[in-house]
Write an enzyme that holds these catalytic residues in place. Sequence first.
Site, PDB file in Angstrom:
ATOM      1  N   ASP A 139      36.018  61.957  52.887  1.00  0.00           N
ATOM      2  CA  ASP A 139      36.077  62.258  54.317  1.00  0.00           C
ATOM      3  C   ASP A 139      37.527  62.235  54.798  1.00  0.00           C
ATOM      4  O   ASP A 139      38.436  62.567  54.018  1.00  0.00           O
ATOM      5  CB  ASP A 139      35.197  61.235  55.065  1.00  0.00           C
ATOM      6  CG  ASP A 139      34.610  61.805  56.343  1.00  0.00           C
ATOM      7  OD1 ASP A 139      35.382  62.187  57.222  1.00  0.00           O
ATOM      8  OD2 ASP A 139      33.377  61.850  56.463  1.00  0.00           O
ATOM      9  N   HIS A 214      36.562  60.550  62.144  1.00  0.00           N
ATOM     10  CA  HIS A 214      35.347  60.995  61.447  1.00  0.00           C
ATOM     11  C   HIS A 214      35.038  60.133  60.221  1.00  0.00           C
ATOM     12  O   HIS A 214      33.904  59.671  60.032  1.00  0.00           O
ATOM     13  CB  HIS A 214      35.549  62.459  61.047  1.00  0.00           C
ATOM     14  CG  HIS A 214      34.338  63.146  60.513  1.00  0.00           C
ATOM     15  ND1 HIS A 214      34.075  63.230  59.164  1.00  0.00           N
ATOM     16  CD2 HIS A 214      33.327  63.792  61.136  1.00  0.00           C
ATOM     17  CE1 HIS A 214      32.945  63.911  58.992  1.00  0.00           C
ATOM     18  NE2 HIS A 214      32.480  64.263  60.171  1.00  0.00           N
ATOM     19  N   SER A 543      27.063  65.423  60.045  1.00  0.00           N
ATOM     20  CA  SER A 543      28.021  64.446  59.516  1.00  0.00           C
ATOM     21  C   SER A 543      27.557  63.022  59.775  1.00  0.00           C
ATOM     22  O   SER A 543      27.868  62.120  59.007  1.00  0.00           O
ATOM     23  CB  SER A 543      29.371  64.596  60.220  1.00  0.00           C
ATOM     24  OG  SER A 543      30.138  65.591  59.613  1.00  0.00           O
TER      25      SER A 543
END
Length: 757
Positions: A139, A214, A543
């Site tokens: 990620d 994220h 996600s």
Amino acid sequence: MRLAQVLTLLLFIRLTLVHGASSNAKHYIVYMGEHSHPNSESVISANHEMLASVTGSLEVAKEAALHHYSKSFRGFSAMLTPEQAKRVAESDGVVSVFESRTSKIHTTRTWNFLGIDSIQQYKQLQMDSSSNVIVGVIDSGIWPESESFSDQGFGPVPDKFKGECVTGEQFALSNCNRKIIGARYYFKGFEAEYGSLESQGGTFFRSARDSDGHGTHTASTVAGSVVANVSLLGMAGGTARGGAPSARLAIYKACWFGLCSDADVLLAMDDAISDGADILSLSLGPDPPQSIYFEDAISIGSFHAFQKGILVSCSAGNSFFPGTASNVAPWILTVAASSVDRIFKSNIYLGNSRILKGFSLNPLKMETSYGLIAGSAAAAKGVPPSNASFCKNNTLDATLIKGKIVVCTIETLTDNRREKSIFIRQGGGVGMILIDPLAKDIGFQFVVPGTVIGQEEAVLLQKYMETEKNPVAKIYPTITVLNTKPAPAVAGFSSMGPNIVTPEIIKPDITGPGLNILAAWSPVAIEASAERSVNYNIVSGTSMSCPHISAVAAIIKSIKPSWSPAAIKSAIMTTATALDNTKHLIGRQPFGNETTPFDYGSGHINPTAALEPGLIYDLDSTDIINFLCSIGASPAQLKNLTGQLTYCQNPPIPSYNLNYPSIGVSNMNGSLSVYRTVTYYGKDPTVYYAYVDHPVGVKVKVTPSKLCFTKTGEKMSFKVDFIPYMNSSGSFVFGALTWSNGIHKVRSPIGLNVLSV
Ligand SMILES: *[C@@H]1O[C@H](CO)[C@@H](O)[C@H](O)[C@H]1NC(C)=O
Ligand SMILES: *[C@@H]1O[C@H](CO)[C@@H](O)[C@H](O)[C@H]1NC(C)=O
Ligand SMILES: *[C@@H]1O[C@H](CO)[C@@H](O)[C@H](O)[C@H]1NC(C)=O
Ligand SMILES: *[C@@H]1O[C@H](CO)[C@@H](O)[C@H](O)[C@H]1NC(C)=O
Ligand SMILES: *[C@@H]1O[C@H](CO)[C@@H](O)[C@H](O)[C@H]1NC(C)=O
Ligand SMILES: *[C@@H]1O[C@H](CO)[C@@H](O)[C@H](O)[C@H]1NC(C)=O
Ligand SMILES: *[C@@H]1O[C@H](CO)[C@@H](O)[C@H](O)[C@H]1NC(C)=O
């Protein structure tokens, strides 16, 4: 003289390289299959020699080479012209050469959220605190200081872990601990494809430290420690906790500014497999259409992971429409996104005392009512009113919107909603009401008090504004409403099947919470939280659902360490539910439309049931090869995927007989029999009976319809006869097969495309 010559030569090389890069050199991945070289130094020099044979010199070759894959499979990546790439492809030992493409993280950067902690059912799950399950998260890195990554109470790093804590900018060895046991980062692919990180003009750290938020969010969703009293700006306080709080995290940062170079992702997978990860979680993927498995980096990397017993869980994407699901290979667990039973209301109080329902993550309080103006009525000079209605940059007249709440509309689904609020603030506006019926369930954050309304409210609002001389309104700060019904519902943005590569494999496989999820955040990533620095943030996307599923996989792995990736996947899929909390079929946002397995696969995850699935549909990489053979894969294609010369058995086993936990037939001509084998994982003797939910126009017969098991590990096969009596005219019809012994329900969705009867 000699030295000068060498320098000139080097300079020349550099110039040609730079020149080449700007003209027709591209970043290619050269894949060489199964690993056979134990020594990575010798692999690297062999790679350089091979490259030198097409670039003309070893020096140029070393400059052109970017990554070397040497741990779990072999290959390298390099800047090459198409002609050079073609010549490399002809070299001995090269399996395939393909351009490195870009995957994107599967949260929309502009879609920002507010929230609360993970879904209720996770609270009931306990994982052995001595657990040594390692989840690799590929990620945007991690914010190591987050309380969610505290390693209090953890034992030493498991011996099996071979990874490293790679240091870098603001990332020291001490940033790893017994929770974050490894951290690596990859940027060469990104820089080759997009230019230097510095030239992107955003905040970043040249290390595993996360400037995007994220990666911190997904990692803490998988395995964050328990943190009490967490909230986003005082809203929706609660306890934050990953799904598998005692799992360890190995962090692989391969995404920068939301973009992930396939060459970098592939190197992260090469490392993660050899580092000893048990589960890999990838909340990223290529834009649709998904390319064939033989030319797709994530498909290839995850095939090697699958072969080595590692389950790879991936997001399906946020592309709204049929046929857009990504990461759809049968050896990947493909995850859709759905809501939880909670909404965030930010209502509007009109001057006529009427209250309109609005939704957003709005921490800002309006002390008084303000005048309302439509964007279309506030067009800047020379801008048509219809353009101004979208409240985009330089379309609004500041003198008209000053001190007003501006009513805006959406131009396209992918509009940057938050930016509209920035343009309103720039012009002196004090609030925003966004008419956005298709996305009102997604919790957006705005820089001014703002809320999102649907069509019904828009009609009421417009009527009020037309009839009132001085229309005014006030936007209330968000209140969280729990126990809402119906829930879950599939998020409107969640990418849908059918699987465009191999339609007989129903995709996505499963759905999990992915709408308005609260988890740890990077405090420097302020864009997604409307310019407010926060340690916990609420965001949406597949996600966010993918790490929920990865967490459940980690829990299963900790309890059943010997289970194969396919067995874990089967447990997760066959125990899922297709019903919501009103006992109706799960609907799809925003209008609650009817759904099919192409929305959510086997259904919404039920973590508790997944721990005791009763029966398992297992399969290994040989079964996968048989499947690919049956859909016409050539030996050359199979070699592209597996890296080894592979021949198909003749005749091939029909594709619908892959022992997958769902049943799909994509082109049915008359009656057909499908076979499956289940393995019993209960303790005592038991009897399972078959229950069928018939697809429209198809009779279904299961033989035997009763399976008697006496001991754990026992395998039994059965046959499902499909007898169609009605064309499905090119589209799929759906049903389900459930095996039940009265305690466990082992459910497989059925999807059939009946071409003729
Ligand atoms: C294998 O991959 C190469 C890319 O190197 C591609 O050109 C070729 O078409 C693929 N072969 C098959 C049979 O798909
Ligand atoms: C959480 O916050 C509440 C209210 O501020 C407080 O009463 C409580 O002690 C806190 N709990 C923890 C574990 O810090
Ligand atoms: C208005 O929008 C249309 C369609 O998007 C675009 O073609 C046109 O250039 C815009 N006009 C102005 C003045 O912005
Ligand atoms: C808005 O337009 C101005 C120029 O008119 C430009 O400087 C600014 O960067 C634009 N803002 C965004 C967010 O696009
Ligand atoms: C979903 O439902 C709405 C409202 O009933 C309808 O207008 C729309 O066409 C439906 N969408 C699909 C894809 O069926
Ligand atoms: C059914 O017929 C179609 C069209 O002739 C063919 O492409 C397909 O392979 C057939 N399906 C099966 C399962 O034999
Ligand atoms: C089934 O549908 C196909 C194409 O939709 C058509 O060619 C065929 O004639 C139909 N068969 C029957 C039995 O209706």
